[in-house]
Design a protein around this motif. Structure first.
Motif, PDB file in Angstrom:
ATOM      1  N   PRO A  88       0.816  -1.219   0.000  1.00  0.00           N
ATOM      2  CA  PRO A  88       0.000   0.000   0.000  1.00  0.00           C
ATOM      3  C   PRO A  88       0.848   1.267   0.000  1.00  0.00           C
ATOM      4  N   VAL A  89       0.406   2.247  -0.764  1.00  0.00           N
ATOM      5  CA  VAL A  89       1.020   3.574  -0.742  1.00  0.00           C
ATOM      6  C   VAL A  89       0.363   4.339   0.403  1.00  0.00           C
ATOM      7  N   ASP A  90       1.157   4.786   1.361  1.00  0.00           N
ATOM      8  CA  ASP A  90       0.586   5.388   2.575  1.00  0.00           C
ATOM      9  C   ASP A  90       0.265   6.866   2.453  1.00  0.00           C
ATOM     10  N   ASN A  91       1.086   7.613   1.705  1.00  0.00           N
ATOM     11  CA  ASN A  91       0.973   9.070   1.738  1.00  0.00           C
ATOM     12  C   ASN A  91       0.620   9.646   0.373  1.00  0.00           C
ATOM     13  N   PHE A  92      -0.297  10.617   0.401  1.00  0.00           N
ATOM     14  CA  PHE A  92      -0.750  11.286  -0.814  1.00  0.00           C
ATOM     15  C   PHE A  92      -0.770  12.791  -0.567  1.00  0.00           C
ATOM     16  N   ASP A  93      -0.366  13.556  -1.582  1.00  0.00           N
ATOM     17  CA  ASP A  93      -0.385  15.012  -1.468  1.00  0.00           C
ATOM     18  C   ASP A  93      -1.812  15.531  -1.633  1.00  0.00           C
ATOM     19  N   ILE A  94      -2.069  16.668  -1.013  1.00  0.00           N
ATOM     20  CA  ILE A  94      -3.339  17.363  -1.220  1.00  0.00           C
ATOM     21  C   ILE A  94      -3.256  18.101  -2.550  1.00  0.00           C
ATOM     22  N   SER A  95      -4.159  17.804  -3.451  1.00  0.00           N
ATOM     23  CA  SER A  95      -4.209  18.482  -4.749  1.00  0.00           C
ATOM     24  C   SER A  95      -5.565  19.155  -4.870  1.00  0.00           C
ATOM     25  N   HIS A  96      -5.556  20.469  -4.845  1.00  0.00           N
ATOM     26  CA  HIS A  96      -6.797  21.248  -4.870  1.00  0.00           C
ATOM     27  C   HIS A  96      -7.774  20.729  -3.824  1.00  0.00           C
TER      28      HIS A  96
END
Length: 290
Positions: A94-102
């Motif tokens: 699993p990919v744990d971290n995601f950036d906030i995009s708009h």
């Protein structure tokens, strides 16, 4: 005298060799530095968020895959359906971290096969790479789901899948270019204008908005997901997907400009999404790109 001349000649040769070595080193270093910077930097394109098909924009290499799961094995029209999207890396972790995009970690675009239905929703991040959202599909038929996200350390990525909603599907509506690029929605008359409409070339799409009754310029557009608006573009076969953000986030109208680049010639549907008086409205256009 001859000996002195030989000494001077040898010194000149040594000096020339040193200069030549220094010049080659600087040129090589400069070229590599520039190339590496371009390859390693983030290539924003279309105001920072565009992808055609299933790929990430040039930038850091973070490869991901999406696994889709629906709460119902046979999805029914106008019935609550939970969509589960699991984002994993190349190793299946699993990919744990995601950036906030708009303002969101994931944008989920839902379109019917004939592009007559459009929905832009935002799954909730449950952790451990899993996103979840509940929605409804208005009629039987095929729908394309497109998950749009930015894994931390990577760049804008989209993954898609097709699903079938059970039942007798209505006749598909033909996707024909609009003869006039003017639409009235929720009291706003919007005109779509563009410059040198040619595939493979950067251009501005401009939504010019006036009040439908008074024809006065609309200057009270409100931020929608942190911007004056958003534009989603798809080719008629749903193969090309562009999620475009505005050139000027802080504009309140009457013009909202979006820079984009159509990857190839053909018919495209354009959905402009805006907000006014606390209500979001969508302005659709169909255009033919030479």
């Amino acid at each position: 005298m001859k000996r002195f001349a030989l000494v001077m000649l040898a010194a000149a040769l040594i000096l020339m060799t040193a200069c030549s070595t220094s010049t080659n080193h600087e040129t090589k270093h400069g070229t590599n530095h520039g190339t590496n910077h371009g390859e390693g930097g983030s290539k924003t394109g279309n105001a920072g968020h565009e992808a055609g098909g299933e790929h990430a924009n040039a930038g850091a290499e973070v490869h991901t895959e999406a696994a889709w799961k629906l709460s119902e094995e046979q999805v029914q029209p106008n019935s609550d359906t939970t969509i589960d999207v699991q984002i994993n890396d190349d190793n299946g972790k699993p990919v744990d971290n995601f950036d906030i995009s708009h303002e969101k970690q994931m944008h989920l675009i839902v379109v019917s096969k004939d592009l007559s239905f459009f929905n832009h929703i935002h799954p909730e991040y449950k952790g451990n790479g899993r996103f979840e959202v509940k929605t409804r599909f208005p009629a039987a038929g095929e729908y394309k789901l497109i998950a749009d996200y930015v894994p931390t350390g990577g760049s804008a990525t989209n993954k898609s899948t097709w699903i079938t909603v059970k039942g007798t599907a209505p006749d598909m509506k033909p996707i024909k270019p609009d003869q006039e690029l003017v639409k009235s929605v929720d009291g706003v008359e919007a005109t779509l204008a563009y410059e040198h409409l040619v595939a493979g070339t950067d251009l501005n799409l401009t939504f010019r908005m006036v009040d439908s009754k008074s024809k006065k310029p609309v200057t009270d557009l409100e931020p929608y997901l942190g911007a004056v608006g958003h534009v989603v573009i798809m080719s008629a076969d749903a193969g090309e997907y562009l999620h475009v953000h505005p050139s000027d986030d802080k504009s309140k109208g009457p013009d909202a400009k979006f820079m984009t680049n159509f990857p190839q010639s053909g018919v495209y549907k354009v959905w402009g999404q805006f907000q006014r008086n606390g209500k979001t409205f969508i302005v659709p256009f169909v255009i033919d790109v030479p």
